[in-house]
Design an enzyme around this catalytic site. Structure first.
Site, PDB file in Angstrom:
ATOM      1  CG  ASP A  50      69.912  69.532  91.064  1.00 17.49           C
ATOM      2  OD1 ASP A  50      69.539  70.644  91.472  1.00 17.49           O
ATOM      3  OD2 ASP A  50      69.622  68.465  91.644  1.00 17.49           O
ATOM      4  CD  GLU A  68      65.200  70.333  95.205  1.00 17.04           C
ATOM      5  OE1 GLU A  68      64.277  70.177  96.029  1.00 17.04           O
ATOM      6  OE2 GLU A  68      65.195  69.804  94.069  1.00 17.04           O
TER       7      GLU A  68
END
Length: 456
Positions: free
Chosen positions: A96, A158
């Site tokens: 991500d 994250e």
């Protein structure tokens, strides 16, 4: 022995894989995998997760699959069993990315990998899709002759800090057991200097709200005697910094720590941070002291009347989001208590103040005296011609503390392709392809030689 066994041909194999690495990175950057459904559709993150699963299956891992974590994100996990008696290395990354923020500030489209001035630009090019490609390139360079076991995990949330993988690790510790954990979400002190990050600052975020009046009142009729909530809040926030130097000052916290690893040249820092000419840096001591060894407060945002459309009224309420980064040795609960007491004591005029905790994370310090660090130092010397440097990191990676608590006997190494010029989280993020090549070579050399070092 063949070239792969001796390592003589490893650099050439990594170099030959760089065109493929560029293609991989271009495909990954093109997927806008921002793990915030309020901004981007969740399907984009799933596409990125499936891409990662396919690529690492092709690179030789087995049982590569997507697992749903408690925050709703998908982590990609995989495994390659070790040869008999050999150790296992866990490879971490995340797929991500941060949102691109101000599209107008990007010189090239954020989700199109673009080469300019010898660097590759795009959101996630360094953080952390560049590290995903680093892993892939190292594994491909080694091929079938891999003398260690591999565990692999790519996190899917994250950047949002919602803790999905941390909770999953705690519930499924058997899936991540390894002798050494390569957490590849950091990078080098500068281009050409192989570096391990050995400390991470933790953080405490709070939302501070000041109340003084029942509602807005006319500043002409009441201003001068009526307490201004915004002014009260500004005055309280200003006490968090020394008025002369700008150094963070929170009563009850040690704000004078020193850093004993690699330094950070002040002029280089000014250039890396984009500090305007004539503007002084804040704080005292070395730049490294300020970044990695001392608390650092930042006012992230303020809710107050905007300039355009504001009325001639005394503000009855104002709110700010405050972040306090804390170095190793400072506990988050103690920092939260100190920050809350400081602001409560500093608010003037009897203003009613609420301090609401928003999020927190503990700092981290790695032990660097084991065989994994010795192996990494040898690999860095081989690739860069100079010893491994040690760096602090101002950002927080809460997963590191979960891994350290869950696997207390494992060595944890933070490394990767990110360096200051990458401008991670900012517009015009980029990666230096030579760093990607060299760090893939370092990782491959580490994986090739760690088993022998671990036996001694």
């Amino acid at each position: 022995m063949n070239d792969r066994d001796t390592g003589a041909g490893l650099a050439a194999r990594v170099a030959a894989l760089m065109p493929r690495a560029r293609t991989d990175l271009a495909e990954l950057v093109a997927i806008p995998s921002v793990a915030d459904p309020r901004q981007y559709p969740p399907e984009d993150c799933r596409r990125a997760a499936l891409w990662v699963a396919s690529a690492f299956t092709d690179a030789g891992l087995s049982d590569v699959r997507l697992v749903r974590t408690p925050d709703g994100s998908d982590a990609v996990v995989g495994h390659r069993p070790p040869p008999p008696g050999a150790p296992t290395v866990l490879l971490y990354c995340h797929y991500d990315v941060q949102p691109p923020l101000d599209d107008d500030a990007w010189r090239t489209p954020p989700f199109t990998l673009t080469e300019r001035d010898g660097r590759w630009y795009g959101r996630g090019a360094a953080d952390c899709k560049g590290n995903i490609v680093m892993h892939l390139t190292a594994l491909r360079a080694l091929g079938e002759d891999l003398p260690v076991g591999i565990r692999f995990v790519a996190e899917g949330s994250e950047e949002q800090g919602t803790g999905g993988l941390e909770s999953y690790v705690a519930a499924h510790p058997e899936e991540f057991v390894a002798d050494v954990l390569l957490v590849c979400d950091t990078g080098n002190a500068t281009v050409g200097q192989g570096t391990a990050t050995t400390t991470l600052r933790g953080m405490v975020n709070v939302v501070v709200t000041a109340h003084t009046l029942d509602g807005e009142i006319h500043s002409g009729m009441f201003g001068g005697a009526a307490p201004d909530a915004l002014a009260a809040l500004i005055q309280a926030l200003s006490t968090l910094r020394d008025p002369a130097t700008g150094a963070t000052r929170v009563n009850g916290l040690d704000c004078e720590g020193t850093w004993d690893g690699v330094g950070y040249d002040e002029q280089q820092f000014r250039a890396d941070a984009g500090v305007l000419d004539g503007v002084r840096l804040t704080g005292t001591g070395s730049v490294a002291d300020r970044l990695w060894a001392r608390p650092a407060v930042t006012v992230l945002g303020i809710d107050c009347p905007p300039v355009v459309g504001s009325a001639a009224a005394v503000p009855p309420t104002a709110r700010a989001r405050v972040s306090l980064r804390i170095p190793p040795g400072t506990e988050p609960d103690a920092a939260l208590d100190a920050l809350t007491r400081h602001l409560t004591d500093a608010i003037p005029w009897g203003t009613r103040l609420t301090v609401e905790p928003e999020s927190s994370g503990a700092p981290f310090r790695a032990a660097t005296d084991g065989p994994a660090y010795r192996t990494l130092d040898t690999a860095v010397r081989h690739v860069y011609g100079k010893p491994l440097a040690y760096l602090g990191q101002g950002g927080s990676i809460p997963l590191c503390n979960v891994l350290a608590d869950t696997y207390p006997d494992a060595e944890i190494i933070l490394m990767g392709v990110e360096e200051p010029r990458c401008l991670i989280h900012a517009p015009n993020e980029s990666v230096d392809p030579t760093e990607m090549q060299h760090m893939a070579h370092v990782e491959a050399e580490f994986l090739r030689t760690y088993a022998a070092a671990a036996r001694h």
